[in-house]
Design a protein around this motif. Structure first.
Motif, PDB file in Angstrom:
ATOM      1  N   PRO A   1       0.828  -1.215   0.000  1.00  0.00           N
ATOM      2  CA  PRO A   1       0.000   0.000   0.000  1.00  0.00           C
ATOM      3  C   PRO A   1       0.856   1.256   0.000  1.00  0.00           C
ATOM      4  O   PRO A   1       1.970   1.271   0.539  1.00  0.00           O
ATOM      5  CB  PRO A   1      -0.799  -0.129   1.300  1.00  0.00           C
ATOM      6  N   ASP A   2       0.327   2.325  -0.595  1.00  0.00           N
ATOM      7  CA  ASP A   2       1.104   3.559  -0.724  1.00  0.00           C
ATOM      8  C   ASP A   2       0.768   4.601   0.336  1.00  0.00           C
ATOM      9  O   ASP A   2       1.190   5.748   0.229  1.00  0.00           O
ATOM     10  CB  ASP A   2       0.911   4.168  -2.124  1.00  0.00           C
ATOM     11  N   LYS A   3       0.029   4.181   1.379  1.00  0.00           N
ATOM     12  CA  LYS A   3      -0.296   5.097   2.480  1.00  0.00           C
ATOM     13  C   LYS A   3       0.418   4.622   3.744  1.00  0.00           C
ATOM     14  O   LYS A   3       0.397   3.429   4.090  1.00  0.00           O
ATOM     15  CB  LYS A   3      -1.804   5.127   2.732  1.00  0.00           C
ATOM     16  N   ALA A   4       1.018   5.567   4.472  1.00  0.00           N
ATOM     17  CA  ALA A   4       1.816   5.214   5.646  1.00  0.00           C
ATOM     18  C   ALA A   4       0.998   4.512   6.723  1.00  0.00           C
ATOM     19  O   ALA A   4       1.522   3.649   7.445  1.00  0.00           O
ATOM     20  CB  ALA A   4       2.476   6.467   6.216  1.00  0.00           C
ATOM     21  N   TRP A   5      -0.295   4.850   6.853  1.00  0.00           N
ATOM     22  CA  TRP A   5      -1.086   4.278   7.944  1.00  0.00           C
ATOM     23  C   TRP A   5      -1.242   2.761   7.820  1.00  0.00           C
ATOM     24  O   TRP A   5      -1.457   2.084   8.823  1.00  0.00           O
ATOM     25  CB  TRP A   5      -2.456   4.955   8.058  1.00  0.00           C
ATOM     26  N   PHE A   6      -1.105   2.209   6.618  1.00  0.00           N
ATOM     27  CA  PHE A   6      -1.202   0.759   6.456  1.00  0.00           C
ATOM     28  C   PHE A   6      -0.129   0.024   7.255  1.00  0.00           C
ATOM     29  O   PHE A   6      -0.302  -1.134   7.624  1.00  0.00           O
ATOM     30  CB  PHE A   6      -1.057   0.373   4.980  1.00  0.00           C
ATOM     31  N   TYR A   7       1.002   0.681   7.509  1.00  0.00           N
ATOM     32  CA  TYR A   7       2.145   0.042   8.150  1.00  0.00           C
ATOM     33  C   TYR A   7       2.194   0.304   9.656  1.00  0.00           C
ATOM     34  O   TYR A   7       3.147  -0.099  10.323  1.00  0.00           O
ATOM     35  CB  TYR A   7       3.431   0.508   7.471  1.00  0.00           C
ATOM     36  N   ASP A   8       1.190   0.970  10.180  1.00  0.00           N
ATOM     37  CA  ASP A   8       1.068   1.232  11.615  1.00  0.00           C
ATOM     38  C   ASP A   8      -0.057   0.350  12.138  1.00  0.00           C
ATOM     39  O   ASP A   8      -1.224   0.576  11.834  1.00  0.00           O
ATOM     40  CB  ASP A   8       0.754   2.706  11.843  1.00  0.00           C
ATOM     41  N   ARG A   9       0.281  -0.674  12.916  1.00  0.00           N
ATOM     42  CA  ARG A   9      -0.719  -1.632  13.359  1.00  0.00           C
ATOM     43  C   ARG A   9      -1.861  -0.978  14.128  1.00  0.00           C
ATOM     44  O   ARG A   9      -3.019  -1.432  14.052  1.00  0.00           O
ATOM     45  CB  ARG A   9      -0.063  -2.720  14.217  1.00  0.00           C
ATOM     46  N   THR A  10      -1.589   0.067  14.878  1.00  0.00           N
ATOM     47  CA  THR A  10      -2.655   0.713  15.633  1.00  0.00           C
ATOM     48  C   THR A  10      -3.676   1.368  14.713  1.00  0.00           C
ATOM     49  O   THR A  10      -4.836   1.572  15.101  1.00  0.00           O
ATOM     50  CB  THR A  10      -2.100   1.778  16.592  1.00  0.00           C
ATOM     51  N   LEU A  11      -3.271   1.703  13.497  1.00  0.00           N
ATOM     52  CA  LEU A  11      -4.190   2.330  12.544  1.00  0.00           C
ATOM     53  C   LEU A  11      -4.823   1.317  11.599  1.00  0.00           C
ATOM     54  O   LEU A  11      -5.998   1.440  11.237  1.00  0.00           O
ATOM     55  CB  LEU A  11      -3.452   3.400  11.729  1.00  0.00           C
ATOM     56  N   SER A  12      -4.059   0.302  11.196  1.00  0.00           N
ATOM     57  CA  SER A  12      -4.536  -0.642  10.183  1.00  0.00           C
ATOM     58  C   SER A  12      -5.101  -1.930  10.773  1.00  0.00           C
ATOM     59  O   SER A  12      -5.908  -2.610  10.128  1.00  0.00           O
ATOM     60  CB  SER A  12      -3.395  -1.010   9.235  1.00  0.00           C
ATOM     61  N   GLY A  13      -4.653  -2.293  11.957  1.00  0.00           N
ATOM     62  CA  GLY A  13      -5.043  -3.567  12.550  1.00  0.00           C
ATOM     63  C   GLY A  13      -4.131  -4.709  12.165  1.00  0.00           C
ATOM     64  O   GLY A  13      -4.182  -5.789  12.754  1.00  0.00           O
ATOM     65  N   GLY A  14      -3.271  -4.488  11.174  1.00  0.00           N
ATOM     66  CA  GLY A  14      -2.365  -5.535  10.706  1.00  0.00           C
ATOM     67  C   GLY A  14      -1.909  -5.246   9.298  1.00  0.00           C
ATOM     68  O   GLY A  14      -2.168  -4.172   8.752  1.00  0.00           O
ATOM     69  N   GLY A  15      -1.246  -6.231   8.689  1.00  0.00           N
ATOM     70  CA  GLY A  15      -0.686  -6.039   7.362  1.00  0.00           C
ATOM     71  C   GLY A  15      -1.481  -6.738   6.272  1.00  0.00           C
ATOM     72  O   GLY A  15      -2.687  -6.564   6.155  1.00  0.00           O
ATOM     73  N   CYS A  16      -0.780  -7.564   5.497  1.00  0.00           N
ATOM     74  CA  CYS A  16      -1.408  -8.169   4.326  1.00  0.00           C
ATOM     75  C   CYS A  16      -2.572  -9.086   4.684  1.00  0.00           C
ATOM     76  O   CYS A  16      -3.491  -9.268   3.885  1.00  0.00           O
ATOM     77  CB  CYS A  16      -0.374  -8.921   3.495  1.00  0.00           C
ATOM     78  N   LEU A  17      -2.560  -9.677   5.885  1.00  0.00           N
ATOM     79  CA  LEU A  17      -3.652 -10.574   6.264  1.00  0.00           C
ATOM     80  C   LEU A  17      -4.973  -9.828   6.342  1.00  0.00           C
ATOM     81  O   LEU A  17      -5.974 -10.233   5.737  1.00  0.00           O
ATOM     82  CB  LEU A  17      -3.353 -11.250   7.602  1.00  0.00           C
ATOM     83  N   ILE A  18      -5.015  -8.737   7.077  1.00  0.00           N
ATOM     84  CA  ILE A  18      -6.269  -8.007   7.249  1.00  0.00           C
ATOM     85  C   ILE A  18      -6.614  -7.187   6.009  1.00  0.00           C
ATOM     86  O   ILE A  18      -7.771  -6.848   5.769  1.00  0.00           O
ATOM     87  CB  ILE A  18      -6.210  -7.116   8.512  1.00  0.00           C
ATOM     88  N   ASP A  19      -5.606  -6.905   5.180  1.00  0.00           N
ATOM     89  CA  ASP A  19      -5.833  -6.137   3.955  1.00  0.00           C
ATOM     90  C   ASP A  19      -6.292  -7.027   2.799  1.00  0.00           C
ATOM     91  O   ASP A  19      -7.294  -6.722   2.131  1.00  0.00           O
ATOM     92  CB  ASP A  19      -4.546  -5.403   3.570  1.00  0.00           C
ATOM     93  N   LEU A  20      -5.587  -8.131   2.568  1.00  0.00           N
ATOM     94  CA  LEU A  20      -5.891  -9.028   1.447  1.00  0.00           C
ATOM     95  C   LEU A  20      -6.473 -10.357   1.901  1.00  0.00           C
ATOM     96  O   LEU A  20      -7.429 -10.865   1.306  1.00  0.00           O
ATOM     97  CB  LEU A  20      -4.617  -9.293   0.632  1.00  0.00           C
TER      98      LEU A  20
END
Length: 347
Positions: free
Chosen positions: A170-189
Motif C-alpha cells: 500500500p502507498d499510504k503510511a497508515w497501512f504500516y502502523d498496526r494501531t491504525l490498520s489492525g495488521g498487514g497483508c492478512l487483514i488487507d488481502l
C-alpha cells in the motif's frame, strides 16, 4: 446471483439519500456504481483532501461538501458510505448507526473481532442495514463455485487452497502502523480469502488455527510492525482443511496472484486471476484431468457489493442477521494473528 438490477426496476423504487465519507479512488469507484444503479443520490461528501473532493464532485456536482462525519449526519441521510483509514471504521460506523443511518463500509469493518462485533451490535440495536465491501463474493465465478459446493455437485468438499499475493505494498503510511490498520497483508488481502472460504462452505466453525507471519522474510516479532507474508491453516470442526496465503511485495513475476481452489470427492472448482490482473478472472469446474469453464472475463464486478447494499436499502431492508458473518471472519483473523504470536491490542 445478485446482478445489477435493471434501470426500470431502479426507477420503481425510492432513491436513497447517501453521504460519502472518504472519496479516494475506492470511495469514488463505489460512489459511481451506486449512482449509476439509479437507486441512490449523493447528498453530501466529506474528505480532508481538496483534490479528492474535486474529483468526487465530477460524479456528484450537486452534493454539498461536509467538513466531517457529524456534518454528514445532519443531512437527513438514509445511508453513509465509509471509505476512510481502517482505524476510523468502527467509531464512524457506530456513530452513523446510532444516528439511525444505514452503513456501507470498506473492509475491515474493525481491527479486531471485538470492534467488528461492536458495529454489528449497533446495527442490530438501531435496526439499520450494515454492509461491508467484500466484493469478490459478487464475481460470477465465485457465485457459481459456491452453488456447486452447496448443491453437492462436487461431493464432499474436504479441502480448499486460497491465495492473494501482490507485487506491491500500500502507498499510504497508515497501512504500516498496526494501531491504525489492525495488521498487514492478512487483514488487507487475506480477509477476502477467509470470507470466500467460509462463505462458500456455509460458515462452519473453525476448530484449530496455525499460522506463520513474516515481515521482510523474517518471523514477525515486534508487536508494532505488520506482516507482509502470511500462511495459515484452518482445520474446521468437521475436519475439512483450508489453507491460506497472502502477501504484499511478493516477487511474483506479475502484478498479482489470486486464486481459490476447492477439492471435493466428486470434483473440484478453481477461481484464478488472468495474466496477473486484479480484475479479470476465470472459473472452472474440475474433474480428473478435465476442466469445464464456468466464467471468463470481461466482467464488471467491482461495484456489485455496493449496489447490492444500495438496492436492499432502497427496498427498505433494515438489520440483516447475515451481518454476523462479518464477526465470524474477523474472529478467524484474530486467531491467525494470535497463532502467529501477534499482539492484537489496539488503543
Amino acid at each position: 446471483m445478485n446482478e445489477l438490477v435493471s434501470a426500470q426496476t431502479a426507477t420503481a423504487l425510492k432513491q436513497v439519500k447517501l453521504g460519502f465519507l472518504g472519496v479516494g479512488w475506492i470511495g469514488r469507484h463505489r460512489m459511481k456504481a451506486m449512482l449509476d444503479s439509479g437507486f441512490a443520490e449523493a447528498v453530501a461528501i466529506a474528505d480532508p483532501s481538496t483534490d479528492m473532493l474535486r474529483q468526487a464532485r465530477t460524479l456528484a456536482p450537486d452534493a454539498m461538501i461536509a467538513t466531517d462525519l457529524e456534518e454528514l449526519l445532519d443531512q437527513q441521510l438514509d445511508g453513509v458510505v465509509i471509505a476512510t483509514p481502517s482505524a476510523s471504521h468502527t467509531e464512524q460506523a457506530i456513530r452513523a448507526l446510532e444516528a439511525g443511518i444505514a452503513v456501507f463500509c470498506q473492509k475491515p469493518l474493525g481491527r479486531t473481532a471485538s470492534e467488528v462485533k461492536g458495529v454489528v451490535d449497533a446495527s442490530k440495536t438501531a435496526n439499520r442495514l450494515l454492509g461491508v465491501d467484500l466484493s469478490y463474493r459478487h464475481t460470477q465465478g465465485m457465485r457459481q463455485i459456491r452453488e456447486l459446493i452447496r448443491s453437492g455437485a462436487l461431493g464432499m468438499v474436504f479441502a480448499a487452497d486460497l491465495t492473494f499475493h501482490n507485487a506491491y505494498g500500500p502507498d499510504k503510511a497508515w497501512f504500516y502502523d498496526r494501531t491504525l490498520s489492525g495488521g498487514g497483508c492478512l487483514i488487507d488481502l487475506g480477509v477476502h480469502l477467509i470470507d470466500l472460504a467460509l462463505w462458500c462452505l456455509d460458515f462452519p466453525s473453525v476448530a484449530t488455527v496455525t499460522s506463520e507471519l513474516r515481515a521482510g522474510g523474517k518471523r514477525l516479532e515486534e508487536s508494532g510492525s505488520v506482516e507482509d507474508f502470511t500462511a495459515a491453516t484452518l482445520t474446521l470442526s468437521d475436519d475439512r482443511v483450508v489453507r491460506l496465503t497472502s502477501s504484499w511485495r511478493l516477487q511474483a513475476g506479475c502484478d498479482a496472484v489470486i486464486g481459490a481452489d476447492f477439492f471435493g470427492t466428486e470434483g473440484g472448482a478453481s477461481f484464478r486471476n488472468v495474466d496477473g490482473s486484479f480484475y479479470d478472472f476465470t472459473a472452472a469446474r474440475l474433474s480428473g484431468t478435465s476442466r469445464e469453464i464456468l466464467a471468463e472475463p470481461p466482467e464488471e464486478w467491482g461495484g456489485r457489493a455496493a449496489v447490492d447494499w444500495t438496492s436492499r436499502l432502497a427496498r427498505g431492508q433494515r438489520y440483516d442477521p447475515a451481518a454476523e458473518e462479518f464477526v465470524a471472519v474477523a474472529s478467524v483473523i484474530d486467531r491467525i494473528y494470535q497463532a502467529g504470536g501477534c499482539d492484537l491490542k489496539t488503543p
